[in-house]
Motif scaffolding. Structure first.
Motif, mmCIF file in Angstrom:
data_model
loop_
_atom_site.group_PDB
_atom_site.id
_atom_site.type_symbol
_atom_site.label_atom_id
_atom_site.label_comp_id
_atom_site.label_asym_id
_atom_site.label_seq_id
_atom_site.Cartn_x
_atom_site.Cartn_y
_atom_site.Cartn_z
ATOM 1 N N LYS A 131 -83.176 -50.805 52.432
ATOM 2 C CA LYS A 131 -84.447 -50.085 52.593
ATOM 3 C C LYS A 131 -85.205 -50.051 51.270
ATOM 4 O O LYS A 131 -86.388 -50.330 51.214
ATOM 5 C CB LYS A 131 -84.200 -48.650 53.066
ATOM 6 N N ARG A 132 -84.485 -49.669 50.200
ATOM 7 C CA ARG A 132 -85.112 -49.617 48.872
ATOM 8 C C ARG A 132 -84.030 -49.612 47.817
ATOM 9 O O ARG A 132 -82.860 -49.380 48.110
ATOM 10 C CB ARG A 132 -85.992 -48.383 48.730
ATOM 11 N N SER A 133 -84.422 -49.875 46.582
ATOM 12 C CA SER A 133 -83.474 -49.847 45.470
ATOM 13 C C SER A 133 -84.178 -49.401 44.202
ATOM 14 O O SER A 133 -85.398 -49.499 44.079
ATOM 15 C CB SER A 133 -82.843 -51.228 45.263
ATOM 16 N N VAL A 134 -83.379 -48.887 43.276
ATOM 17 C CA VAL A 134 -83.877 -48.485 41.955
ATOM 18 C C VAL A 134 -82.950 -49.103 40.924
ATOM 19 O O VAL A 134 -81.771 -48.797 40.924
ATOM 20 C CB VAL A 134 -83.890 -46.950 41.799
ATOM 21 N N PRO A 135 -83.434 -50.014 40.069
ATOM 22 C CA PRO A 135 -84.734 -50.672 40.091
ATOM 23 C C PRO A 135 -84.894 -51.513 41.368
ATOM 24 O O PRO A 135 -83.937 -51.735 42.081
ATOM 25 C CB PRO A 135 -84.728 -51.552 38.850
ATOM 26 N N THR A 136 -86.100 -51.980 41.586
ATOM 27 C CA THR A 136 -86.381 -52.747 42.795
ATOM 28 C C THR A 136 -85.573 -54.046 42.822
ATOM 29 O O THR A 136 -85.200 -54.571 41.775
ATOM 30 C CB THR A 136 -87.878 -53.085 42.907
ATOM 31 N N ALA A 137 -85.304 -54.530 44.027
ATOM 32 C CA ALA A 137 -84.574 -55.789 44.184
ATOM 33 C C ALA A 137 -85.321 -56.890 43.451
ATOM 34 O O ALA A 137 -86.541 -56.972 43.512
ATOM 35 C CB ALA A 137 -84.431 -56.129 45.663
ATOM 36 N N SER A 138 -84.610 -57.726 42.752
ATOM 37 C CA SER A 138 -85.161 -58.840 41.957
ATOM 38 C C SER A 138 -86.012 -58.352 40.790
ATOM 39 O O SER A 138 -86.709 -59.132 40.172
ATOM 40 C CB SER A 138 -85.977 -59.796 42.828
ATOM 41 N N GLY A 139 -85.976 -57.058 40.497
ATOM 42 C CA GLY A 139 -86.736 -56.520 39.372
ATOM 43 C C GLY A 139 -85.994 -56.718 38.065
ATOM 44 O O GLY A 139 -84.804 -56.987 38.036
ATOM 45 N N VAL A 150 -77.592 -49.076 39.051
ATOM 46 C CA VAL A 150 -78.456 -49.600 40.100
ATOM 47 C C VAL A 150 -78.086 -48.850 41.369
ATOM 48 O O VAL A 150 -76.902 -48.651 41.663
ATOM 49 C CB VAL A 150 -78.263 -51.122 40.294
ATOM 50 N N ALA A 201 -78.995 -48.397 45.643
ATOM 51 C CA ALA A 201 -79.581 -49.046 46.815
ATOM 52 C C ALA A 201 -79.360 -48.162 48.030
ATOM 53 O O ALA A 201 -78.281 -47.592 48.206
ATOM 54 C CB ALA A 201 -78.957 -50.416 47.025
ATOM 55 N N HIS A 225 -76.143 -44.762 50.771
ATOM 56 C CA HIS A 225 -76.564 -44.894 49.370
ATOM 57 C C HIS A 225 -75.423 -45.522 48.572
ATOM 58 O O HIS A 225 -74.333 -44.959 48.479
ATOM 59 C CB HIS A 225 -76.902 -43.495 48.861
#
Length: 92
Positions: A30-38, A46, A48, A87
């Motif tokens: 759904k989302r990740s921190v940092p963003t995927a491929s960022g 990291v 997710a 998570h």
């Protein structure tokens, strides 16, 4: 044993296959921190979040460094958040 026994066993097997449930679909990111491929400088972890609960023993995150060599930079301690099974977290 009669000649019907093998046919009855085969019919029971086919019926059992028909009644078996299908496996649940895979969870999607759904989302990740940092963003995927960022790319970010100096993160400590990291995180997710996924669409479904995760099975910890089958879930992992691998973080690689920039550049063509892509050296692994995570600590290999992927784990789910005890408060949220959707998570996933890994330390850098």
């Amino acid at each position: 044993m009669t000649s019907r026994s093998p046919a009855l066993a085969a019919a029971a097997f086919v019926l059992a296959l028909g009644l078996a449930g299908t496996a649940a679909a895979h969870a999607h990111l759904k989302r990740s921190v940092p963003t995927a491929s960022g790319t970010v400088a100096g993160p400590t972890q990291v995180e997710a979040w996924f669409t479904e609960d995760l099975e910890p023993k089958f879930s992992s995150i691998t973080v690689t460094g920039p550049g063509p060599n892509g050296k692994k930079v995570d600590k290999g301690d992927t784990h789910t958040d005890p408060a949220d099974a959707k998570h996933l977290i890994v330390s850098i």
